[in-house]
Design a protein around this motif. Structure first.
Motif, PDB file in Angstrom:
ATOM      1  N   LEU A 261       0.812  -1.218   0.000  1.00 53.80           N
ATOM      2  CA  LEU A 261       0.000   0.000   0.000  1.00 53.80           C
ATOM      3  C   LEU A 261       0.844   1.266   0.000  1.00 53.80           C
ATOM      4  O   LEU A 261       0.464   2.268  -0.612  1.00 53.80           O
ATOM      5  CB  LEU A 261      -0.933   0.001   1.220  1.00 53.80           C
ATOM      6  N   LEU A 262       1.993   1.222   0.673  1.00 49.26           N
ATOM      7  CA  LEU A 262       2.782   2.440   0.845  1.00 49.26           C
ATOM      8  C   LEU A 262       3.324   2.967  -0.480  1.00 49.26           C
ATOM      9  O   LEU A 262       3.320   4.168  -0.731  1.00 49.26           O
ATOM     10  CB  LEU A 262       3.932   2.176   1.824  1.00 49.26           C
ATOM     11  N   GLU A 263       3.808   2.055  -1.342  1.00 53.93           N
ATOM     12  CA  GLU A 263       4.436   2.524  -2.576  1.00 53.93           C
ATOM     13  C   GLU A 263       3.451   2.731  -3.724  1.00 53.93           C
ATOM     14  O   GLU A 263       3.837   3.237  -4.787  1.00 53.93           O
ATOM     15  CB  GLU A 263       5.544   1.561  -3.038  1.00 53.93           C
ATOM     16  N   TRP A 264       2.182   2.335  -3.554  1.00 49.25           N
ATOM     17  CA  TRP A 264       1.245   2.413  -4.663  1.00 49.25           C
ATOM     18  C   TRP A 264       1.074   3.822  -5.223  1.00 49.25           C
ATOM     19  O   TRP A 264       1.112   4.010  -6.456  1.00 49.25           O
ATOM     20  CB  TRP A 264      -0.104   1.819  -4.258  1.00 49.25           C
ATOM     21  N   PRO A 265       0.881   4.846  -4.378  1.00 47.20           N
ATOM     22  CA  PRO A 265       0.774   6.198  -4.951  1.00 47.20           C
ATOM     23  C   PRO A 265       2.013   6.598  -5.747  1.00 47.20           C
ATOM     24  O   PRO A 265       1.901   7.266  -6.778  1.00 47.20           O
ATOM     25  CB  PRO A 265       0.587   7.093  -3.712  1.00 47.20           C
TER      26      PRO A 265
END
Length: 280
Positions: A261-265
């Motif tokens: 989730l952290l790197e998705w943006p």
């Protein structure tokens, strides 16, 4: 009996809800990222995502498009019985394997929101090895003891075999399809992409290491166990370590959570810099 709704590609956004549209954008981004990181097989393979609020419906790629062409509007909506529900008017339908391999998993595992299957060179190479994926690197240790294996029976277009695929997957989120390729599941699309990215890297590292023809250094069981524990939660930052570090907090261990989730943006921003058409 549900009727097939054919819709102009340019009108898809207007006929689906906001939640489905957001899922379409993330799924299209996932296709583009799999292409960007070299995990495609021409027009073949599939990534499916459950339609929010509909456990028996999912979105999947049109059979005939390259992953780099996929957009949010071009995705086809089908149900777990194999019926097409929303068909964009681009002239492409769904590969039968996209149904036989994905639908049984979506049916059996309501916790799974995304299923991703690849035929990469390194992944397929590891799938042919009797030992499967070895804990040779930290990257591979993340998956140690959390992988199912399914023996090859031919192309996945048989309903009975696909039921055996589900059984071999079990409660794992990773399945090595012997002599075939890799399959991962995720609670979200970002987490499924993260799993296939690191699983592919683990396979590439293993193939490289075995190809050197030199003695291998095996990690200790303690090191492997510590690594498995470290990756049994979500991304850890200095601000959230007390709550998310599974080494310090046993309650933070969640084998079904997964990183991603952290790197998705940041990954979406990379796509936007390259070509933002995936979100159309």
């Amino acid at each position: 009996m549900r009727q097939i709704e054919v819709c102009a590609v340019n009108d898809i956004r207007a006929v689906v809800g906001e939640q489905e549209w957001a899922t379409r954008v993330d799924l299209a981004a996932c296709y583009r990222l799999v292409a960007l990181y070299g995990m495609t097989d021409l027009i073949y393979n599939h990534i499916s995502a459950q339609v929010p609020g509909h456990h028996d419906q999912y979105l999947i790629n049109p059979y005939g498009m390259l992953y780099e062409e996929i957009t949010a509007s071009s995705l086809v909506k089908i149900d777990i019985e194999g019926r097409t529900l929303l068909q964009p008017d681009h002239g492409y339908n769904v590969n039968v394997a996209g149904f036989y391999l994905h639908a049984p998993i979506h049916r059996a595992r309501p916790d799974v929101k995304c299923v991703l299957h690849t035929h990469t060179r390194a992944g397929t190479a590891v799938s042919t090895l009797a030992e499967g994926l070895l804990p040779l690197s930290q990257t591979a240790m993340r998956f140690h003891g959390r992988i199912g294996y399914h023996d090859f029976e031919g192309p996945a277009i048989d309903r009975e075999e696909c039921d055996r695929v589900v059984a071999d997957l079990g409660r794992n989120n990773v399945l090595v399809l012997r002599n075939h390729g890799l399959l991962v599941c995720g609670n979200t699309i970002p987490q499924a992409f993260n799993a296939i990215y690191w699983l592919e890297q683990a396979c590439r590292i293993q193939v490289d290491a075995l190809g050197c023809g030199r003695p291998l250094h095996a990690p200790t069981e303690m090191a492997i166990g510590n690594t498995v524990t470290c990756f049994a939660g979500t991304e850890i930052t200095l601000d959230n370590e007390r709550d998310t570090n599974p080494v310090l907090n046993e309650a933070a261990q969640n084998q079904q959570a997964g990183y991603g989730l952290l790197e998705w943006p940041a990954l979406r921003r990379r796509l936007d810099r390259i070509d933002g058409s995936y979100a159309q």
